[in-house]
Design an enzyme around this catalytic site. Sequence first.
Site, PDB file in Angstrom:
ATOM      1  N   HIS A  55      46.695 -23.000  73.867  1.00  0.00           N
ATOM      2  CA  HIS A  55      47.939 -23.550  74.412  1.00  0.00           C
ATOM      3  C   HIS A  55      47.634 -24.919  75.009  1.00  0.00           C
ATOM      4  O   HIS A  55      46.487 -25.221  75.354  1.00  0.00           O
ATOM      5  CB  HIS A  55      48.503 -22.619  75.488  1.00  0.00           C
ATOM      6  CG  HIS A  55      49.186 -21.401  74.933  1.00  0.00           C
ATOM      7  ND1 HIS A  55      50.078 -20.649  75.655  1.00  0.00           N
ATOM      8  CD2 HIS A  55      49.108 -20.826  73.712  1.00  0.00           C
ATOM      9  CE1 HIS A  55      50.526 -19.647  74.909  1.00  0.00           C
ATOM     10  NE2 HIS A  55      49.947 -19.726  73.729  1.00  0.00           N
ATOM     11  N   GLU A  57      48.076 -26.329  77.886  1.00  0.00           N
ATOM     12  CA  GLU A  57      47.415 -26.385  79.199  1.00  0.00           C
ATOM     13  C   GLU A  57      45.939 -26.012  79.084  1.00  0.00           C
ATOM     14  O   GLU A  57      45.080 -26.652  79.702  1.00  0.00           O
ATOM     15  CB  GLU A  57      48.104 -25.433  80.188  1.00  0.00           C
ATOM     16  CG  GLU A  57      49.570 -25.755  80.464  1.00  0.00           C
ATOM     17  CD  GLU A  57      50.518 -24.996  79.542  1.00  0.00           C
ATOM     18  OE1 GLU A  57      50.159 -24.733  78.372  1.00  0.00           O
ATOM     19  OE2 GLU A  57      51.627 -24.663  79.999  1.00  0.00           O
ATOM     20  N   CYS A  85      52.607 -20.078  80.559  1.00  0.00           N
ATOM     21  CA  CYS A  85      52.630 -18.628  80.372  1.00  0.00           C
ATOM     22  C   CYS A  85      51.574 -18.013  81.291  1.00  0.00           C
ATOM     23  O   CYS A  85      50.774 -18.730  81.892  1.00  0.00           O
ATOM     24  CB  CYS A  85      52.361 -18.288  78.899  1.00  0.00           C
ATOM     25  SG  CYS A  85      50.617 -18.394  78.428  1.00  0.00           S
ATOM     26  N   CYS A  88      48.068 -19.332  80.710  1.00  0.00           N
ATOM     27  CA  CYS A  88      47.844 -20.696  81.203  1.00  0.00           C
ATOM     28  C   CYS A  88      47.859 -20.738  82.729  1.00  0.00           C
ATOM     29  O   CYS A  88      47.072 -21.465  83.344  1.00  0.00           O
ATOM     30  CB  CYS A  88      48.881 -21.637  80.609  1.00  0.00           C
ATOM     31  SG  CYS A  88      48.676 -21.805  78.815  1.00  0.00           S
TER      32      CYS A  88
END
Lengths: 158, 158
Positions: A55, A57, A85, A88
């Site tokens: 992801h 991040e 999420c 993250c």
Amino acid sequence: MIEEKKFFMREAFRVAIEGVVKGVGGPFGAVVVRNGEIISRGCNSVLSTNDPTAHAEVVAIREACKNLGSFQLNDCEIYTSCEPCPMCMGAIYWARPLRVYFAANRFDAAAAGFDDSFIYDELLLPGEERKIPLLPFLREESAALFKVWNDSPLKKQY
Amino acid sequence: MIEEKKFFMREAFRVAIEGVVKGVGGPFGAVVVRNGEIISRGCNSVLSTNDPTAHAEVVAIREACKNLGSFQLNDCEIYTSCEPCPMCMGAIYWARPLRVYFAANRFDAAAAGFDDSFIYDELLLPGEERKIPLLPFLREESAALFKVWNDSPLKKQY
């Protein structure tokens, strides 16, 4: 100050769009900033790297830690195009930046087909009732691991 | 069947201890299993790689996905020496294995100095009240990102 913040968030947006256009992954971008300087950029790279943890991040945090030679993002801020999420958010807590700015929220993401919100709900359920069951096993044998750690000369707080 | 499960969990323990002894990271190990076969092993590698996301489960998931050439761990089970933190739980949801077995729980980990439990508590607080504040910014501009994605010929559900 507000103009600087807008600049960094729009850089996260730019990175996100670039990632989509180049087929790297979903429409998410993040930048790590320290003292007004961009330390790293990351876009969602799940599709192109076959890495479900890639992801925006996480990619930006890994890159920033590499660039700083540290597993801690002291004095850093993270700008991310979407509310992180749980994965993250966890990565953020382990990296310990000062604060995080996000643009789209988890409900905007869910409406666009990215169901991070579902994972937040799952984490509140008892393990055995989840869609992916989380089941205890051999707990009594695991105490030995923490003992090995506590007795290790290589032990280091992190 | 129970003997096979014990074998896999003890392999996660072995990987954890090996990681501590070699100075790779904290006392955590995980293995990914499919059809009775170990697809990948991972130990906590935070200290040795300066990567705060390199928890045992994340390392094992990334390695399994690489080995299978997929960002989904269909038909896989994960055995981990300790209850996954929110980051690792998120990674597990994105990778979608069948189920997860864990040995030590989050309270055992906290007692040993690993405060995953704290992060679970933080995620329940409003963003602005957290130790690492999570702050909304420029939401109105972010809708454009999802539009770029939805209009993209490279869009792929994941």
